[in-house]
Design a protein around this motif. Structure first.
Motif, short mmCIF file in Angstrom:
data_model
loop_
_atom_site.label_atom_id
_atom_site.label_comp_id
_atom_site.label_asym_id
_atom_site.label_seq_id
_atom_site.Cartn_x
_atom_site.Cartn_y
_atom_site.Cartn_z
N ALA B 110 -6.85 -2.34 -0.06
CA ALA B 110 -5.91 -2.99 0.87
C ALA B 110 -4.51 -2.42 0.71
N VAL B 111 -4.16 -2.03 -0.52
CA VAL B 111 -2.82 -1.49 -0.77
C VAL B 111 -2.68 -0.11 -0.15
N ALA B 113 -4.43 1.07 2.32
CA ALA B 113 -4.49 0.91 3.78
C ALA B 113 -3.13 0.45 4.31
N ALA B 114 -2.54 -0.54 3.63
CA ALA B 114 -1.25 -1.06 4.10
C ALA B 114 -0.17 0.02 3.98
N ALA B 115 -0.20 0.78 2.87
CA ALA B 115 0.81 1.82 2.69
C ALA B 115 0.70 2.89 3.78
N THR B 116 -0.54 3.24 4.13
CA THR B 116 -0.74 4.21 5.21
C THR B 116 -0.20 3.64 6.52
N ALA B 117 -0.48 2.36 6.74
CA ALA B 117 -0.09 1.75 8.01
C ALA B 117 1.41 1.60 8.16
N VAL B 118 2.16 1.55 7.05
CA VAL B 118 3.61 1.46 7.21
C VAL B 118 4.25 2.85 7.24
N GLY B 119 3.44 3.91 7.06
CA GLY B 119 3.97 5.24 7.33
C GLY B 119 4.04 6.21 6.16
N PHE B 120 3.31 5.95 5.05
CA PHE B 120 3.22 6.97 4.00
C PHE B 120 2.34 8.12 4.49
N ARG B 128 3.53 8.31 -4.79
CA ARG B 128 4.38 7.13 -4.92
C ARG B 128 3.63 5.81 -4.89
N VAL B 129 2.34 5.87 -4.55
CA VAL B 129 1.56 4.63 -4.53
C VAL B 129 0.35 4.73 -5.47
N PRO B 132 1.16 5.95 -9.42
CA PRO B 132 1.86 4.92 -10.21
C PRO B 132 0.97 3.71 -10.51
N ILE B 133 0.13 3.32 -9.55
CA ILE B 133 -0.72 2.15 -9.78
C ILE B 133 -1.85 2.51 -10.75
#
Lengths: 348, 214
Positions: B110-111, B113-120, B128-129, B132-133
């Protein structure tokens, strides 16, 4: 602002999620995509920011075909809120909110001050800025998700079942705040939900999806409740749609009886010396105004008024003016008669 | 014992220095190789099973055998420290590829997917995602690899290059306990110190991973 023209999405396994969808999302309004699971509403939403690419047809965002735009740039220009909030667990709340400004290359100071403003705007204390998402409740995370979607000031927002993972009380609160924000901001919003009550409450326009991505009806919430286009929609909006629809009609044109008019009830309305209702009494038995239904103003809905007549011991709802002084009463028969004159019903 | 330390401390320190280099250089090389390989195995899942088999087989090769065979393969001198570095790098890669894949797999879908959807973009998403995680899982593997390397370097002493291991061979040959004890104590201390350094790095890098339970 957002236009679907004959859009079809067929997945590699042959499933047709969306079939020949043509739909206009009006600018500055909330358009709700609602329907049972598997109806293609989320797939349709995700085609707006190219998270899913159409097999055929065209999705236009601000007049430009999404397939002709760089996906990352397109997405940075569209706010996105999802069910699980989808926050970055390794970044603080303020940095989560500033995600898109950082991606757009804003300087850090400006990105952070914007993020702090938004934190306040979505109703979270500034002290939360330095926390990590795991330190917030589900409802708080969802507020941060909304703030993140707003951070770069996009004219468009996609919202996918944002309030379905929180309890009913928090959900109602978040919905009310969402509407308040939208009143200030006037974004063009596509909002996906499976909950028809939420659709009717939040939508300016409601698009009801049928299995396989077919549109069953696109209408205003009131019209949807008043005149479902077919059995599927009627079934989906539910049996008590008649009552729910009254929630959209104000009591401002509802005729009232004078407060001292004779009634077929032994209950007597108690007024204080300024004429404000205190409660009901009958042969020494009293009921306070709170437990005895309460009062309404012309800004309340017919649904509220009807409910008052059902909970009042006298079967009567009391209208008050802006000073709280009783200026009329109404019973259910009068409400029923008023609804009979409904222009929508008359038109059909 | 004190007598030994007084007279031999320069030699002991030199052995310790060599031990640190021989143990840590392979960790860095191994990490540098394992990150891209692990990323590929994460992106293309079909690569993962064969890679895992290869890593397990490599890890199963006895270290002494590898130290002996490598000069033949690499064309190096038997006494060349490069043999130790290459051998330990191979072990580190074998350990860390799996760790990197597991670390990247620990990022909630979900993380991403959300990061892709906000434009990474894909590279930004990785750097950066996802990475680090994945840090807590990757560093856990790095701790194992580091401590295991500290212990394996000593084996190289049988070939004449082995950092603190030289103290063992020296003690055995002279039937003298002091260098052996010194070697053991310093090896264990070194492992402990390096392990705590990694733990410290993790605390600095991932303050977020300790806040989950309130």
């Amino acid at each position: 602002m957002i236009t679907f023209t004959a859009v079809t999405k067929r997945f590699p396994d042959g499933t047709v999620a969306v079939d020949d969808l043509t739909l206009d999302l009006p600018e500055g309004k909330i358009t709700v995509f609602v329907g049972p699971s598997g109806c293609g509403k989320t797939t349709s939403l995700r085609m707006i920011n190219r998270m899913v690419e159409p097999t055929s047809g065209q999705v236009l965002v601000q007049g430009r075909d999404v397939m002709e735009q760089d996906p990352a740039e397109l997405r940075r220009g569209i706010g996105y809120v999802i069910q699980t909030a989808g926050l970055l667990p390794h970044r603080t709340v303020v940095d989560n909110i500033a995600t898109v400004p950082y991606l757009l290359g804003w300087d850090k100071k400006r990105a952070r001050s914007t993020a702090l403003e938004l934190l306040e705007r979505v109703g979270l204390p500034a002290a939360y800025a330095k926390r990590y998402p795991a330190q917030l409740s589900g409802g708080q995370q969802q507020r941060v998700g909304v703030a993140r979607a707003l951070a770069a000031g996009p004219p468009i927002m996609l919202v996918d079942e944002p309030f379905s993972a929180v309890g009913p009380v928090v959900r109602a609160q978040l919905q009310a705040e969402f509407l308040r924000l939208q009143q200030d901001l006037g974004k063009t919003i596509a909002f996906v939900t499976h909950d028809i009550d939420e659709a009717v409450k939040l939508g300016d326009v409601v698009a009801v999806f049928h299995q396989g991505g077919h549109l069953a009806q696109v209408d205003t919430p009131e019209q949807l409740l008043a005149a479902p286009a077919n059995d599927f929609v009627a079934d989906f909006v539910g049996r008590d749609r008649g009552i729910r629809r009254l929630g959209f009609r104000l009591a401002d044109s509802l005729p009232v009886q004078p407060v001292d008019a004779p009634r077929d009830s032994e209950w007597v309305l108690d007024l204080d010396d300024r004429g404000r209702p205190r409660g009901w009494s009958r042969r020494g038995v009293t009921a306070s105004m709170q437990s005895g239904g309460g009062t309404f103003t012309t800004a309340d809905s017919l649904r509220t008024v009807l409910d008052l007549t059902l909970t009042s011991p006298a079967g009567v709802a009391v209208r008050v003016d802006q000073h709280g002084v009783a200026d009329g009463t109404v019973d259910h028969a009068a409400i029923a008669a008023h609804i009979q004159d409904d222009p929508i019903r008359a038109a059909r | 014992m004190l007598q030994y330390l007084r007279t031999s401390s320069p030699a002991v320190l030199a052995a310790l220095g060599q031990h640190v280099v021989l143990a840590l250089l392979p960790v860095l090389i191994g990490l540098a190789v394992a990150l891209p390989v692990g990323y590929l195995a994460h992106r293309f899942r079909w690569l993962y099973p064969p890679l895992l088999t290869i890593s397990s087989v490599l890890y199963a090769v006895p270290s002494l055998a590898l130290f002996v065979v490598l000069p033949v393969i690499l064309g190096t001198q038997t006494l060349d420290p490069l043999n130790i570095v290459v051998a330990l790098s191979v072990y580190t890669v074998a350990l860390l590829v799996r760790t990197v894949v597991d670390g990247l797999a620990s990022v909630p879908p979900a993380v991403t997917a959300a990061a892709t959807a906000v434009g990474f973009r894909p590279l930004g998403l990785l750097l950066r995602v996802e990475l680090p995680i994945a840090v807590p899982v990757i560093l856990a593997g790095l701790r194992v690899a580091t401590v295991s390397n500290v212990s394996l370097v000593s084996v190289g002493a049988l070939l004449g290059v082995g950092g603190l291991g030289a103290l063992f061979t020296d003690g055995l040959q002279r039937d003298y306990l002091a260098p052996i004890i010194t070697g053991i104590v310093l090896s264990v201390l070194l492992a402990l110190v390096l392990d705590s350094v990694i733990v410290g790095v993790q605390r600095v890098l991932t303050p977020w991973s300790r806040v989950g339970e309130r």
